[in-house]
Design an enzyme around this catalytic site. Structure first.
Site, PDB file in Angstrom:
ATOM      1  N   SER A   1       0.829  -1.211   0.000  1.00 23.09           N
ATOM      2  CA  SER A   1       0.000   0.000   0.000  1.00 23.09           C
ATOM      3  C   SER A   1       0.861   1.257   0.000  1.00 23.09           C
ATOM      4  O   SER A   1       1.948   1.282   0.586  1.00 23.09           O
ATOM      5  CB  SER A   1      -0.857  -0.002   1.264  1.00 23.09           C
ATOM      6  OG  SER A   1      -1.456   1.253   1.449  1.00 23.09           O
TER       7      SER A   1
ATOM      8  N   TYR B   1      -2.052  -0.590  10.432  1.00 25.37           N
ATOM      9  CA  TYR B   1      -2.272  -1.212   9.123  1.00 25.37           C
ATOM     10  C   TYR B   1      -1.062  -0.962   8.210  1.00 25.37           C
ATOM     11  O   TYR B   1      -0.503  -1.888   7.606  1.00 25.37           O
ATOM     12  CB  TYR B   1      -3.549  -0.639   8.485  1.00 25.37           C
ATOM     13  CG  TYR B   1      -3.602  -0.820   7.000  1.00 25.37           C
ATOM     14  CD1 TYR B   1      -3.896  -2.074   6.450  1.00 25.37           C
ATOM     15  CD2 TYR B   1      -3.325   0.235   6.123  1.00 25.37           C
ATOM     16  CE1 TYR B   1      -3.913  -2.250   5.072  1.00 25.37           C
ATOM     17  CE2 TYR B   1      -3.341   0.064   4.758  1.00 25.37           C
ATOM     18  CZ  TYR B   1      -3.644  -1.178   4.236  1.00 25.37           C
ATOM     19  OH  TYR B   1      -3.641  -1.353   2.877  1.00 25.37           O
TER      20      TYR B   1
ATOM     21  N   LYS C   1       1.986  -3.462   6.347  1.00 24.64           N
ATOM     22  CA  LYS C   1       2.343  -3.511   4.918  1.00 24.64           C
ATOM     23  C   LYS C   1       3.853  -3.293   4.753  1.00 24.64           C
ATOM     24  O   LYS C   1       4.515  -3.984   3.992  1.00 24.64           O
ATOM     25  CB  LYS C   1       1.543  -2.472   4.133  1.00 24.64           C
ATOM     26  CG  LYS C   1       0.069  -2.799   4.040  1.00 24.64           C
ATOM     27  CD  LYS C   1      -0.161  -4.122   3.308  1.00 24.64           C
ATOM     28  CE  LYS C   1      -1.608  -4.545   3.265  1.00 24.64           C
ATOM     29  NZ  LYS C   1      -1.824  -5.862   2.649  1.00 24.64           N
TER      30      LYS C   1
ATOM     31  N   TYR D   1      -0.379  -0.207  -3.770  1.00 29.46           N
ATOM     32  CA  TYR D   1      -1.623   0.309  -4.336  1.00 29.46           C
ATOM     33  C   TYR D   1      -1.858   1.733  -3.858  1.00 29.46           C
ATOM     34  O   TYR D   1      -1.708   2.030  -2.672  1.00 29.46           O
ATOM     35  CB  TYR D   1      -2.831  -0.491  -3.858  1.00 29.46           C
ATOM     36  CG  TYR D   1      -2.808  -1.988  -4.063  1.00 29.46           C
ATOM     37  CD1 TYR D   1      -2.057  -2.596  -5.065  1.00 29.46           C
ATOM     38  CD2 TYR D   1      -3.593  -2.794  -3.249  1.00 29.46           C
ATOM     39  CE1 TYR D   1      -2.092  -3.976  -5.240  1.00 29.46           C
ATOM     40  CE2 TYR D   1      -3.637  -4.171  -3.417  1.00 29.46           C
ATOM     41  CZ  TYR D   1      -2.879  -4.757  -4.404  1.00 29.46           C
ATOM     42  OH  TYR D   1      -2.925  -6.115  -4.563  1.00 29.46           O
TER      43      TYR D   1
END
Ligand code: UDP
Length: 332
Positions: free
Chosen positions: A122, A146, A150, A173
């Protein structure tokens, strides 16, 4: 080629499985259906004219993953939790699901000798102070649990490449939006927090209005700028990333368009597509939001020839079609 997709029944996963089946690959999905939907895979099968195999299991369950890896050449690892806000309240859930899950997967892969993996990372790994547009070398600074999972997932892969000779790709992403053009698969989440699903809920009346989180940023219209990418372009990016696996090592790519849009522009775009105004209110800034997040997509283009093709209108039209034709998501 036999491919395993973890998290293949989710929003990104279902679009990826469709693209892989259409490209002629044999696909097995491993998903525990905590966030995914079995119906998404039924619809993918309708669209592709053939099915992916489905294994319902947790990615942390090493013996089940070992079985699921039978005959597999490479793994797309998408399974994981992805709600930033939830991760601030329940960090341990993210460590368990994302890091524990990934450790289980890597253990199983090592055990059976599968050494090629493409990982769903991400843009959240970048720090707030990083220079725009964000190149892959930009400063890291995960601002929530979070994002930390990643960044650490990427580091695990760097070590697997370094110590065990694996080929690994991390795809960072940016903001995936939209749905397959058929309107049959899309994002299905009971209480979405992302901008486009919230705007669409305001349009369908599921919520009274969407709040604009801050209009006093140092941007042209005062609202935040983000790099939105069509979900089908994102799926195609995963196929383009296959070529990177020909080289051993850990390869990192941004997956965005390089063209930012503001919150206001997204709201205006949704009004255009729906043919009526979006009910919105002016809200306060959301803590932790960067004013601008936009990809420098050149490394992916230069190394692998990938460029996102679909523009904002296509993203929003497809998302609108999905919500209007499936008002209850996959429930009917
Ligand atoms: N946003 C907003 N209202 C909402 C949800 C999001 O104004 O109800 C804004 C948010 O502040 C950010 C942009 O929309 O500037 C994109 O947010 P999203 O949560 O979709 O993705 P993020 O970039 O935070 O991962």
């Amino acid at each position: 080629m036999q491919i395993l997709v973890t998290g293949g029944a989710g929003y990104i996963g279902s679009h990826l499985v469709l693209a892989l089946l259409r490209a002629g690959h044999d696909v097995r999905v491993l998903d525990d259906l905590r966030a995914g939907h079995a119906q998404a895979l039924d619809r993918v099968a309708e669209l592709a004219g053939r099915s992916a195999e489905f294994v319902r299991a947790d990615v942390a369950d090493v013996p089940r993953v070992v079985d699921a890896l039978d005959g597999v050449h490479l793994v797309y690892h998408l399974a994981g939790s992805k709600a930033v806000g939830e991760s601030m309240g329940f960090p341990e859930r993210y460590f368990q699901n994302n890091l524990g899950g990934m450790a289980g997967l890597l253990t199983a892969m090592r055990q059976v000798g599968v050494d090629r993996i493409i990982f769903s990372s991400s843009a959240a790994v970048y720090g707030a102070e990083a220079e725009m547009p964000l190149s892959e070398g930009a400063t890291h600074g995960p601002a929530n649990p979070y994002a930390l999972t990643k960044a650490q997932g990427e580091q695990m892969l760097a070590w697997m490449a370094e110590r065990c000779g694996w080929s690994a790709v991390s795809l960072r992403y940016f903001n995936p939006v939209g749905a397959d053009a058929s309107g049959r698969i899309g994002e299905c989440c009971a209480e979405p927090t992302n901008l486009v699903p919230r705007v669409l809920q305001a349009l369908t009346g599921d919520i009274p209005h969407v709040a604009i989180f801050g209009e006093d940023y140092d941007t042209p219209d005062g609202t935040c700028l983000r790099d939105y990418i069509h979900i089908s372009d994102l799926a195609d990016a995963h196929l383009a990333a296959l070529d990177a696996l020909e080289r051993p090592g850990h390869h990192i790519y941004n997956v965005g368009t390089g063209r930012p849009y503001s919150v206001r522009e997204v709201i205006d775009g949704c009004s255009r597509v729906a043919g009526r105004p979006v009910p919105f209110v002016r809200g306060d800034r959301r803590p932790g939001d960067a004013p601008v997040a936009v990809a420098d997509p050149r490394r992916f283009a230069d190394d692998l020839g990938f460029r996102a093709e679909r523009g904002l209108d296509q993203m929003l039209e497809s998302a609108w079609r999905w919500v209007t034709e499936n008002p209850r998501g996959y429930a009917g």
